[in-house]
Scaffold this motif. Structure first.
Motif, PDB file in Angstrom:
ATOM      1  N   TRP A  29       6.786 -15.037 -48.107  1.00 46.60           N
ATOM      2  CA  TRP A  29       8.224 -14.836 -48.326  1.00 46.60           C
ATOM      3  C   TRP A  29       8.706 -15.506 -49.606  1.00 46.60           C
ATOM      4  O   TRP A  29       9.645 -15.022 -50.246  1.00 46.60           O
ATOM      5  CB  TRP A  29       9.023 -15.326 -47.116  1.00 46.60           C
ATOM      6  N   TYR A  36      13.404 -10.397 -54.674  1.00 45.93           N
ATOM      7  CA  TYR A  36      14.059  -9.767 -53.516  1.00 45.93           C
ATOM      8  C   TYR A  36      15.407  -9.131 -53.870  1.00 45.93           C
ATOM      9  O   TYR A  36      15.668  -7.974 -53.562  1.00 45.93           O
ATOM     10  CB  TYR A  36      14.250 -10.813 -52.410  1.00 45.93           C
ATOM     11  N   TYR A  46      19.400  -0.427 -48.439  1.00 42.18           N
ATOM     12  CA  TYR A  46      19.705  -1.842 -48.185  1.00 42.18           C
ATOM     13  C   TYR A  46      21.225  -2.045 -48.319  1.00 42.18           C
ATOM     14  O   TYR A  46      21.857  -2.697 -47.490  1.00 42.18           O
ATOM     15  CB  TYR A  46      18.943  -2.715 -49.182  1.00 42.18           C
ATOM     16  N   GLY A  70      17.035 -15.905 -40.204  1.00 41.58           N
ATOM     17  CA  GLY A  70      16.078 -15.277 -41.131  1.00 41.58           C
ATOM     18  C   GLY A  70      16.879 -14.690 -42.275  1.00 41.58           C
ATOM     19  O   GLY A  70      16.640 -13.574 -42.713  1.00 41.58           O
ATOM     20  N   GLU A  93      16.837 -20.330 -42.267  1.00 37.60           N
ATOM     21  CA  GLU A  93      15.751 -19.645 -42.979  1.00 37.60           C
ATOM     22  C   GLU A  93      14.605 -20.640 -43.159  1.00 37.60           C
ATOM     23  O   GLU A  93      14.787 -21.669 -43.796  1.00 37.60           O
ATOM     24  CB  GLU A  93      16.299 -19.156 -44.335  1.00 37.60           C
ATOM     25  N   PRO A  94      13.431 -20.320 -42.593  1.00 40.29           N
ATOM     26  CA  PRO A  94      12.328 -21.289 -42.671  1.00 40.29           C
ATOM     27  C   PRO A  94      11.612 -21.339 -44.022  1.00 40.29           C
ATOM     28  O   PRO A  94      10.953 -22.331 -44.324  1.00 40.29           O
ATOM     29  CB  PRO A  94      11.364 -20.802 -41.575  1.00 40.29           C
ATOM     30  N   LEU A 119      13.897 -19.721 -36.176  1.00 41.93           N
ATOM     31  CA  LEU A 119      14.763 -19.488 -35.014  1.00 41.93           C
ATOM     32  C   LEU A 119      14.322 -20.321 -33.813  1.00 41.93           C
ATOM     33  O   LEU A 119      15.153 -20.958 -33.148  1.00 41.93           O
ATOM     34  CB  LEU A 119      14.718 -17.991 -34.665  1.00 41.93           C
ATOM     35  N   GLU A 120      13.008 -20.341 -33.556  1.00 42.12           N
ATOM     36  CA  GLU A 120      12.511 -21.024 -32.360  1.00 42.12           C
ATOM     37  C   GLU A 120      12.721 -22.535 -32.418  1.00 42.12           C
ATOM     38  O   GLU A 120      12.588 -23.220 -31.410  1.00 42.12           O
ATOM     39  CB  GLU A 120      11.033 -20.673 -32.113  1.00 42.12           C
ATOM     40  N   VAL A 134      18.783  -9.698 -39.684  1.00 36.21           N
ATOM     41  CA  VAL A 134      18.406  -8.417 -40.301  1.00 36.21           C
ATOM     42  C   VAL A 134      16.976  -8.478 -40.834  1.00 36.21           C
ATOM     43  O   VAL A 134      16.632  -9.357 -41.648  1.00 36.21           O
ATOM     44  CB  VAL A 134      19.389  -8.044 -41.439  1.00 36.21           C
ATOM     45  N   HIS A 135      16.160  -7.545 -40.390  1.00 36.45           N
ATOM     46  CA  HIS A 135      14.787  -7.384 -40.879  1.00 36.45           C
ATOM     47  C   HIS A 135      13.999  -8.684 -40.838  1.00 36.45           C
ATOM     48  O   HIS A 135      13.249  -8.992 -41.782  1.00 36.45           O
ATOM     49  CB  HIS A 135      14.798  -6.780 -42.299  1.00 36.45           C
ATOM     50  N   ALA A 136      14.173  -9.444 -39.784  1.00 39.70           N
ATOM     51  CA  ALA A 136      13.434 -10.711 -39.636  1.00 39.70           C
ATOM     52  C   ALA A 136      12.684 -10.778 -38.304  1.00 39.70           C
ATOM     53  O   ALA A 136      11.599 -11.350 -38.236  1.00 39.70           O
ATOM     54  CB  ALA A 136      14.404 -11.886 -39.766  1.00 39.70           C
ATOM     55  N   MET A 140       8.539 -12.281 -36.652  1.00 39.01           N
ATOM     56  CA  MET A 140       8.452 -13.521 -35.880  1.00 39.01           C
ATOM     57  C   MET A 140       7.361 -13.410 -34.819  1.00 39.01           C
ATOM     58  O   MET A 140       7.097 -12.318 -34.305  1.00 39.01           O
ATOM     59  CB  MET A 140       9.792 -13.811 -35.196  1.00 39.01           C
TER      60      MET A 140
HETATM   61  C1  SAM Z   1      12.639  -9.337 -45.120  1.00 36.77           C
HETATM   62  S1  SAM Z   1      13.351 -10.948 -45.085  1.00 36.77           S
HETATM   63  C2  SAM Z   1      15.033 -10.536 -44.609  1.00 36.77           C
HETATM   64  C3  SAM Z   1      16.056 -11.445 -45.251  1.00 36.77           C
HETATM   65  C4  SAM Z   1      17.523 -11.088 -44.967  1.00 36.77           C
HETATM   66  N1  SAM Z   1      17.820 -11.102 -43.561  1.00 36.77           N
HETATM   67  C5  SAM Z   1      17.903  -9.752 -45.572  1.00 36.77           C
HETATM   68  O1  SAM Z   1      17.926  -8.750 -44.837  1.00 36.77           O
HETATM   69  O2  SAM Z   1      18.143  -9.706 -46.782  1.00 36.77           O
HETATM   70  C6  SAM Z   1      12.701 -11.655 -43.572  1.00 36.77           C
HETATM   71  C7  SAM Z   1      13.007 -13.139 -43.425  1.00 36.77           C
HETATM   72  O3  SAM Z   1      12.674 -13.580 -42.089  1.00 36.77           O
HETATM   73  C8  SAM Z   1      12.291 -14.929 -42.189  1.00 36.77           C
HETATM   74  N2  SAM Z   1      11.583 -15.345 -40.961  1.00 36.77           N
HETATM   75  C9  SAM Z   1      10.286 -15.123 -40.637  1.00 36.77           C
HETATM   76  N3  SAM Z   1       9.992 -15.703 -39.460  1.00 36.77           N
HETATM   77  C10 SAM Z   1      11.127 -16.304 -39.026  1.00 36.77           C
HETATM   78  C11 SAM Z   1      11.472 -17.082 -37.862  1.00 36.77           C
HETATM   79  N4  SAM Z   1      10.574 -17.343 -36.917  1.00 36.77           N
HETATM   80  N5  SAM Z   1      12.739 -17.541 -37.747  1.00 36.77           N
HETATM   81  C12 SAM Z   1      13.671 -17.255 -38.694  1.00 36.77           C
HETATM   82  N6  SAM Z   1      13.391 -16.533 -39.803  1.00 36.77           N
HETATM   83  C13 SAM Z   1      12.147 -16.061 -39.978  1.00 36.77           C
HETATM   84  C14 SAM Z   1      11.425 -14.960 -43.444  1.00 36.77           C
HETATM   85  O4  SAM Z   1      11.240 -16.266 -43.937  1.00 36.77           O
HETATM   86  C15 SAM Z   1      12.183 -14.035 -44.370  1.00 36.77           C
HETATM   87  O5  SAM Z   1      13.047 -14.734 -45.224  1.00 36.77           O
END
Ligand code: SAM
Length: 256
Positions: A29, A36, A46, A70, A93-94, A119-120, A134-136, A140
């Motif tokens: 990421w 991005y 998007y 995320g 955001e991790p 998140l966890e 969104v898209h996260a 996970m």
């Molecule tokens: C494709 S990006 C989407 C970013 C944003 N939500 C957007 O739509 O522009 C996915 C994001 O999910 C985050 N992510 C992955 N695993 C995650 C977790 N367990 N908890 C929270 N965020 C996580 C990643 O670090 C990454 O930044």
């Protein structure tokens, strides 16, 4: 295939004998973060989701506490902080590269706080009036349990705005869609320049596809994500297919 079966297929056994997920096929990421916003800006699909979220926000009573889970480079956080200036917005955001990009971009807002965690690892049950994710979720570990985490983070009656990539990422299809759009907008030379600048995105999307195929990242139909949300104690208020048919959008209410 069920989420559990897919996840179990790609567990390996570490030295202590416990099961661990295969990390080798996960997206980088931080590498993604640098390019991005460039491609997000130029991707009409998007932008459509951003507009839908903004319209949704403008139609509800201003939430006190909003989480962007995320949140990546903070594009949804930015809309929330702007449309709801009296709300407390938390970008969780991790990834260090993603959150650094968000902090730099959103420095002018004083209603945003940042949690550099997954998140966890967030321990704030019942505090969110609204969560945007969104898209996260697909990326996970154990998405069914993560839906339960989202439900737990919401106060009863709180709302989840969820978009998730469900179908297999077809990198060639996206490349030709974006290229023809960019060529129309910026000419051939402009399209080639933007593609070159955003080449890391194509690389990471290829990794995402590989992870989906290996079952490390979740793929689902609209019915499967709806069933998972319902099982997590969420009532679905609206469901649509978005992102050229690749993703599902669900607006859900947390049941008491
Ligand atoms: C494709 S990006 C989407 C970013 C944003 N939500 C957007 O739509 O522009 C996915 C994001 O999910 C985050 N992510 C992955 N695993 C995650 C977790 N367990 N908890 C929270 N965020 C996580 C990643 O670090 C990454 O930044």
């Amino acid at each position: 295939m069920s989420i559990r079966a897919r996840a179990e297929r790609h567990l390996t056994v570490d030295h202590a004998g416990s099961a661990v997920a295969d990390q080798s096929v996960k997206a980088d990421w931080s590498a993604y973060a640098a390019a991005y916003d460039l491609l997000s800006k130029h991707n009409p699909e998007y932008q459509k989701i951003l507009s839908d979220f903004e319209l949704f926000l403008s139609q509800i009573t201003s939430p006190q506490v909003i989480y962007d889970i995320g949140g990546g480079t903070g594009n949804y956080t930015q809309i929330a902080a702007r449309v709801c200036p009296d709300s407390n917005v938390c970008l969780a955001e991790p990834d260090p590269g993603m959150i650094a990009a968000a902090r730099a971009k959103l420095a002018a807002f004083d209603n945003i706080r940042y949690e550099n965690r997954a998140l966890e690892d967030i321990d704030a049950p019942g505090t969110a009036d609204l969560i945007v994710c969104v898209h996260a979720l697909y990326a996970m570990t154990a998405p069914e349990q993560r839906l339960t985490d989202l439900r737990r983070l919401l106060r009863p009656g709180g709302v989840l705005y969820l978009v998730d990539l469900g179908r297999l990422m077809d990198v060639t299809d996206w490349r030709s869609y974006l290229f023809s759009h960019l060529k129309k907008e910026h000419g051939l030379a402009g399209a080639l320049r933007i593609f070159w600048q955003g080449r890391e995105i194509a690389k990471q999307n290829t990794v995402i596809r590989r992870a989906q195929k290996k079952g490390v990242y979740w793929t689902h139909s609209d019915a499967e994500i709806a069933a998972a949300a319902t099982a997590a104690g969420l009532e679905i208020i609206r469901q649509d297919t978005v992102y050229r048919g690749y993703s599902d959008l669900l607006i859900c209410r947390a049941l008491p």
